[in-house]
Enzyme design. Structure first.
Site, short mmCIF file in Angstrom:
data_model
loop_
_atom_site.label_atom_id
_atom_site.label_comp_id
_atom_site.label_asym_id
_atom_site.label_seq_id
_atom_site.Cartn_x
_atom_site.Cartn_y
_atom_site.Cartn_z
N ASN A 203 5.38 -19.44 13.32
CA ASN A 203 6.26 -20.48 13.89
C ASN A 203 5.82 -20.88 15.30
OD1 ASN A 203 9.19 -18.71 12.65
ND2 ASN A 203 7.95 -20.24 11.60
N LEU A 204 5.17 -19.94 15.99
CA LEU A 204 5.00 -20.11 17.44
C LEU A 204 4.00 -21.21 17.80
CD1 LEU A 204 5.17 -16.42 18.71
CD2 LEU A 204 7.02 -18.05 18.35
N ARG A 206 4.36 -24.15 17.16
CA ARG A 206 5.10 -25.39 17.44
C ARG A 206 6.58 -25.16 17.80
NH1 ARG A 206 4.37 -23.87 12.68
NH2 ARG A 206 5.99 -23.93 11.10
N ASN A 264 14.00 -31.22 4.32
CA ASN A 264 13.81 -30.96 2.89
C ASN A 264 14.79 -31.83 2.10
OD1 ASN A 264 16.24 -29.45 1.97
ND2 ASN A 264 15.53 -27.97 3.49
N CYS A 321 5.89 -27.52 -2.68
CA CYS A 321 6.90 -26.51 -2.39
C CYS A 321 6.48 -25.59 -1.26
CB CYS A 321 7.16 -25.66 -3.63
SG CYS A 321 7.59 -26.64 -5.07
#
Ligand SMILES: [Zn+2]
Length: 407
Positions: A203-204, A206, A264, A321
């Site tokens: 995650n880091l 962004r 999503n 997905c």
């Protein structure tokens, strides 16, 4: 030679003094008087003037009172009380300054019906009567938001609106991170955050609200830490859950603006239908690779998401997905464009991106704007919001089951 106390005593003998009880009863007509005006509606007919200094008036004053500091009495009173034959009641903190002012108005300025309230606002409050506490920034807030106060489109009024605003962020990820940090810095009073995920190393690249030392921590908790580090005054409401048909109405209720950073399909349709029903504007963005798009879906003011895409694509045609690649900076760009739209919606500044779709292509460094219109045949917003049933809301293929089945 009389001293100051003697002079005040002499003056009080020459002017009319009224008790706060009388002022409350006659002027504010407690419990609905002859005119049925509730006390909160302010003085009825009579002009009530606060003769204290600016900072005292700002702290609190009698409902509807005009403000003329005693030092400016001669030059300003005629603006506040133009009719010299009408009743004017003056008050100060304890009743002395207003007595002196009443004397001046009566003897020098020709007012025919002036009175001073005994005991001033202090006695008024002791009797338990209402005062107005005007909206005002603290010294710390004035300093913190000074750059906002300098732009006329925001100013004090806009900043008060931001402080009063409740904004719901769906997702504390790539888009949600910069939005949360900048809206906190801007002074949005309440930030709700919906996210059921925990911080992961991937995650880091962004998601700038999170950090290496918070890996494994729920994102709502990590985001709250980041928000509080910037602005401790922001109230953070955490929803560590997935948004679904069973909880959406309960979660979004009471928010002024919703920011969609989830990206999503199921959530997007569900959110659209719920926001149309509750008339809450949604600032929506999506990102992929080097491309981003942004729009504001303001129910009944412009198109909703279903005006553009009436029905969700079948599961097999939905975007892949698995994880999609994205330039780490891109959610920063798009998220901050969303944050700007939120601030515009809250303050009323500028033209929100309602009815327009903004496309950003980072590699070519181009912005393209497309007009989007409300569809009179829209399955959702062509109807009375009350008529949209729970059963119809957010009906979509089960993407998650499809993705799970396809491995
Ligand atoms: Zn629509």
């Amino acid at each position: 030679m009389p001293n100051g106390a003697d002079i005040i005593r002499q003056i009080k003998e020459r002017i009319e003094e009224v008790d706060p009880r009388e002022v409350h009863h006659l002027v504010y007509r407690e419990g609905g008087g002859p005119n049925g005006v509730p006390p909160s509606a302010g003085p009825n007919g009579t002009v009530v003037v606060d003769v204290r200094e600016q900072h005292e008036f700002e702290e609190s004053h009698l409902p509807g009172a005009k403000h003329v500091p005693r030092g400016h009495l001669e030059s300003r009173i005629e603006t506040a009380a133009p009719d010299k034959s009408k009743r004017v009641i003056l008050y100060c903190q304890s009743g002395n300054r207003s007595a002196l002012a009443a004397h001046t108005m009566q003897d020098l300025l020709g007012y025919e019906d002036v009175a001073s309230m005994t005991g001033g606002i202090t006695l008024w409050k002791d009797r338990g009567y209402d005062v107005d506490v005007p909206l005002a920034l603290s010294a710390e807030q004035r300093s913190r938001y000074s750059r906002h106060l300098l732009i006329p489109e925001i100013g004090l009024e806009g900043q008060m609106k931001l402080l009063d605003a409740k904004v719901l962020l769906l997702g504390a990820g790539g888009l949600g991170s910069p939005i949360a940090l900048y809206l906190a810095a801007a002074g949005v009073g309440t930030l709700g955050i919906v996210d059921d995920d925990v911080v992961d190393l991937s995650n880091l690249q962004r998601q700038v609200a999170h950090s290496q030392d918070r890996l494994g921590m729920p994102k709502v908790d990590s985001a709250e830490i980041a928000i509080k580090e910037i602005n401790g005054d922001v109230e953070v409401v955490k929803y560590q859950t997935r948004l679904d048909a069973s909880n959406i109405m309960e979660i979004i209720e009471g928010y002024d603006v919703i920011v969609d950073g989830v990206d999503n399909f199921p959530t997007r349709y569900l959110l659209n239908d719920a926001s149309v029903r509750t008339r809450i504007p949604v600032v929506s963005a999506s990102i992929l690779g080097f491309d981003g798009q942004l729009s504001v879906f303001h129910p009944y003011e412009g198109p909703c998401y279903r005006c553009l895409y009436p029905t969700p694509p079948p599961a097999e045609l939905a975007p892949s997905c698995g994880a999609n690649g994205v330039l780490g900076v891109l959610p920063g760009v798009m998220g901050l464009l969303q944050a700007v739209e939120v601030i515009k919606l809250v303050t009323g500044a500028g033209e929100p991106l309602t009815g327009r779709l903004l496309l950003y292509e980072a590699l070519g460094a181009t912005f393209t704007e497309l007009k989007v219109r409300r569809d009179p045949e829209c399955p959702i917003c062509s109807r009375d919001p009350e008529s949209i049933s729970d059963e119809e809301m957010g009906v979509f293929p089960d993407y998650e089951a499809f993705c799970a089945a396809s491995g």
